[in-house]
Enzyme design. Sequence first.
Site, PDB file in Angstrom:
ATOM      1  CE  LYS A 246     -10.630  12.094 -84.484  1.00  0.00           C
ATOM      2  NZ  LYS A 246      -9.370  11.652 -84.205  1.00  0.00           N
TER       3      LYS A 246
ATOM      4  CG  HIS B 212     -12.362  16.779 -83.773  1.00  0.00           C
ATOM      5  ND1 HIS B 212     -13.085  16.599 -83.022  1.00  0.00           N
ATOM      6  CD2 HIS B 212     -11.248  16.932 -83.950  1.00  0.00           C
ATOM      7  CE1 HIS B 212     -12.138  15.631 -82.752  1.00  0.00           C
ATOM      8  NE2 HIS B 212     -11.139  15.264 -82.245  1.00  0.00           N
TER       9      HIS B 212
ATOM     10  CG  ASP C 274      -5.029  15.101 -86.797  1.00  0.00           C
ATOM     11  OD1 ASP C 274      -5.519  15.721 -86.644  1.00  0.00           O
ATOM     12  OD2 ASP C 274      -3.841  15.416 -86.883  1.00  0.00           O
TER      13      ASP C 274
HETATM   14  P1  GDP Z   1     -10.167  14.879 -86.945  1.00  0.00           P
HETATM   15  O1  GDP Z   1      -9.210  15.416 -86.141  1.00  0.00           O
HETATM   16  O2  GDP Z   1      -9.824  13.586 -87.261  1.00  0.00           O
HETATM   17  O3  GDP Z   1     -11.112  15.379 -87.180  1.00  0.00           O
HETATM   18  O4  GDP Z   1      -8.977  15.207 -88.824  1.00  0.00           O
HETATM   19  P2  GDP Z   1      -8.506  16.695 -88.901  1.00  0.00           P
HETATM   20  O5  GDP Z   1      -9.837  17.665 -89.554  1.00  0.00           O
HETATM   21  O6  GDP Z   1      -7.921  16.790 -88.464  1.00  0.00           O
HETATM   22  O7  GDP Z   1      -7.779  15.843 -90.501  1.00  0.00           O
HETATM   23  C1  GDP Z   1      -8.833  15.858 -91.267  1.00  0.00           C
HETATM   24  C2  GDP Z   1      -8.542  16.726 -92.291  1.00  0.00           C
HETATM   25  O8  GDP Z   1      -8.620  16.117 -93.857  1.00  0.00           O
HETATM   26  C3  GDP Z   1      -9.682  17.821 -92.039  1.00  0.00           C
HETATM   27  O9  GDP Z   1      -8.871  18.678 -93.243  1.00  0.00           O
HETATM   28  C4  GDP Z   1     -10.353  17.569 -93.389  1.00  0.00           C
HETATM   29  O10 GDP Z   1     -10.968  18.250 -94.168  1.00  0.00           O
HETATM   30  C5  GDP Z   1      -9.906  16.703 -94.464  1.00  0.00           C
HETATM   31  N1  GDP Z   1     -10.754  15.506 -94.565  1.00  0.00           N
HETATM   32  C6  GDP Z   1     -11.073  14.663 -94.117  1.00  0.00           C
HETATM   33  N2  GDP Z   1     -11.862  13.741 -94.954  1.00  0.00           N
HETATM   34  C7  GDP Z   1     -11.118  13.918 -96.184  1.00  0.00           C
HETATM   35  C8  GDP Z   1     -11.774  12.989 -97.634  1.00  0.00           C
HETATM   36  O11 GDP Z   1     -12.289  11.990 -97.772  1.00  0.00           O
HETATM   37  N3  GDP Z   1     -10.669  13.881 -98.768  1.00  0.00           N
HETATM   38  C9  GDP Z   1     -10.055  14.880 -98.148  1.00  0.00           C
HETATM   39  N4  GDP Z   1      -8.728  14.771 -99.401  1.00  0.00           N
HETATM   40  N5  GDP Z   1     -10.077  14.926 -97.154  1.00  0.00           N
HETATM   41  C10 GDP Z   1     -10.619  15.334 -96.268  1.00  0.00           C
HETATM   42  P1  IMO Z   2      -7.408  14.950 -83.318  1.00  0.00           P
HETATM   43  O1  IMO Z   2      -8.748  14.956 -82.289  1.00  0.00           O
HETATM   44  C1  IMO Z   2      -3.082  14.432 -83.671  1.00  0.00           C
HETATM   45  C2  IMO Z   2      -0.371  14.346 -80.286  1.00  0.00           C
HETATM   46  C3  IMO Z   2       0.323  15.335 -80.344  1.00  0.00           C
HETATM   47  C4  IMO Z   2       1.926  14.686 -79.577  1.00  0.00           C
HETATM   48  C5  IMO Z   2       1.022  13.571 -78.638  1.00  0.00           C
HETATM   49  C6  IMO Z   2       0.625  14.152 -77.507  1.00  0.00           C
HETATM   50  O2  IMO Z   2      -7.314  16.705 -84.326  1.00  0.00           O
HETATM   51  O3  IMO Z   2      -7.550  13.910 -83.423  1.00  0.00           O
HETATM   52  P2  IMO Z   2      -0.686  15.857 -76.106  1.00  0.00           P
HETATM   53  O4  IMO Z   2      -0.841  17.608 -76.581  1.00  0.00           O
HETATM   54  O5  IMO Z   2      -2.298  15.878 -76.254  1.00  0.00           O
HETATM   55  O6  IMO Z   2       0.763  16.063 -74.980  1.00  0.00           O
HETATM   56  O7  IMO Z   2       0.274  15.961 -77.516  1.00  0.00           O
HETATM   57  O8  IMO Z   2       0.357  13.703 -79.554  1.00  0.00           O
HETATM   58  N1  IMO Z   2      -1.947  14.428 -80.834  1.00  0.00           N
HETATM   59  C7  IMO Z   2      -2.389  14.506 -81.790  1.00  0.00           C
HETATM   60  N2  IMO Z   2      -2.141  14.250 -82.854  1.00  0.00           N
HETATM   61  N3  IMO Z   2      -4.572  14.324 -83.791  1.00  0.00           N
HETATM   62  C8  IMO Z   2      -4.514  14.769 -82.397  1.00  0.00           C
HETATM   63  O9  IMO Z   2      -6.269  15.156 -82.068  1.00  0.00           O
HETATM   64  C9  IMO Z   2      -3.845  15.495 -81.913  1.00  0.00           C
HETATM   65  N4  IMO Z   2      -3.677  15.481 -80.172  1.00  0.00           N
HETATM   66  C10 IMO Z   2      -2.284  15.164 -79.686  1.00  0.00           C
HETATM   67  O10 IMO Z   2       0.921  15.752 -81.815  1.00  0.00           O
HETATM   68  O11 IMO Z   2       2.181  13.520 -80.991  1.00  0.00           O
HETATM   69 MG    MG Z   3      -7.441  16.525 -86.143  1.00  0.00          MG
END
Ligand code: GDP
Ligand code: IMO
Ligand code: MG
Length: 423
Positions: free
Chosen positions: A16, A41, A13
């Site tokens: 990416k 994502h 998270d």
């Molecule tokens: P990913 O799994 O790595 O793609 O990340 P996620 O989407 O799960 O979580 C990142 C969160 O942070 C999302 O809600 C994005 O919209 C938000 N986000 C990304 N970049 C920024 C930033 O620079 N500032 C803030 N406030 N939010 C961001």
């Molecule tokens: P993105 O791509 C954050 C965590 C789960 C759990 C562990 C194993 O959005 O960054 P699984 O379902 O893979 O067996 O869970 O990994 N987990 C993540 N945490 N971001 C993710 O993906 C995750 N994908 C799995 O919360 O602790």
């Molecule tokens: Mg994520």
Amino acid sequence: MKVDVLLGLQWGDEGKGKVVDVLTPSYDIISRFQGGPNAGHTLEFDGKKFVLHTIPSGIFQGDKANLIGNGVVLDPAIFKTEIDKLETAGHDLTGKLFISKKAHLILPTHRLLDAAYEQAKGKEKIGSTLKGIGPTYTDKISRTGVRVGDIDINFEAKYKAAVDRHKQILDTYNFDYSNLAELEKVWFEGLDTLKRFKFVDSEQMINSAIKEERKVLAEGAQGTMLDIDFGSYPFVTSSNTVAAGACTGLGIAPNKIGEVFGIFKAYCTRVGSGPFPTELFDEMGEELRQKGHEFGSTTGRARRCGWIDLVALKYAVMINGVTQLIMMKSDVLDQIETIKACVAYKIDGEETEAFPYSIEGEVEPIYAELPGWKTDMTKMTNEDEFPEEFNNYLAFLEEQLEVPIKIVSVGPDRDQTIIRYND
Ligand code: GDP
Ligand code: IMO
Ligand code: MG
């Protein structure tokens, strides 16, 4: 031509999806190489927000090819919900989304097994997203999995053999699978959606692209600290989230990897169970959660929040051979008086900067303190506008990690991204 890899350096998270979308105009093919719908994502642009789970984040920037690689595990039911949402919003992916024949299918019974295993673990739960990731990779390694390419070859028999085997395991766990017919109905509808897309020999597709000098970006899921080999085992996911995973998950030779973009938050989060040395249980942790909207994109669970952990980050930079760093969510720290950064761990009275075998048990983080910038970063468009304290924070991190921070994100929108030119 080489393949660039973008991956998370923390516990997932990091942002990416947002950055892949920003970088997509410079590439011809965007490809996912591991993980599955445990990923969420998020992309924001033009006042719209999308969360992608299986589909690569390069679909919103023109007609780039997007590839789901062999290292991915794919659930047709979730895939269909993603496609339906995108099509409702006017995004037709026909002709630009390709799926590896060697990607493994998550069957409905894999999801049930995930739930059965988690339930049986009691207090030691991994905190899995319950999307069937672990059981599907288990079958892949056990050589009993069902692949996308099997859809066209004797599929019914392969499906039935797998499900019968899974039912036997579920029986030993006394796990109720009376809802299986319902799950299967949705799953087979998903399979019909999946069949509308092109199944490819993805390793051939990628390697031909490299030969033809087309640019490929590999999009990681999860993060380095969730890697099956190098993460905080057993509280990890079931795939190699690190740069090496792009080689096996796409069929690219190691000497074909170019830039490795390592992405991290200006602080740190983790969702699910497992050790997290810099976790904050006080108001500061809550402030980060609220300001950063730290709630899971896939499960909606509250993310655990803490200070940046440079011991873990240095390790992640080393394992991945990161060549460029990307710092996300700078704006979340905007109002903080003093920012802390963990520079060492104290374990059994001994200080270490090297990431240890285990971080379970008593790990005391040793912090450096830096003055906050107390400035709204969200409207910034150029690095020349950065306050001095912010530049000092960047310089401190670069010195610690020994890799330049090339991109800084100051908000969730595509436009809130600043490319740095000063080395
Ligand atoms: P990913 O799994 O790595 O793609 O990340 P996620 O989407 O799960 O979580 C990142 C969160 O942070 C999302 O809600 C994005 O919209 C938000 N986000 C990304 N970049 C920024 C930033 O620079 N500032 C803030 N406030 N939010 C961001
Ligand atoms: P993105 O791509 C954050 C965590 C789960 C759990 C562990 C194993 O959005 O960054 P699984 O379902 O893979 O067996 O869970 O990994 N987990 C993540 N945490 N971001 C993710 O993906 C995750 N994908 C799995 O919360 O602790
Ligand atoms: Mg994520």
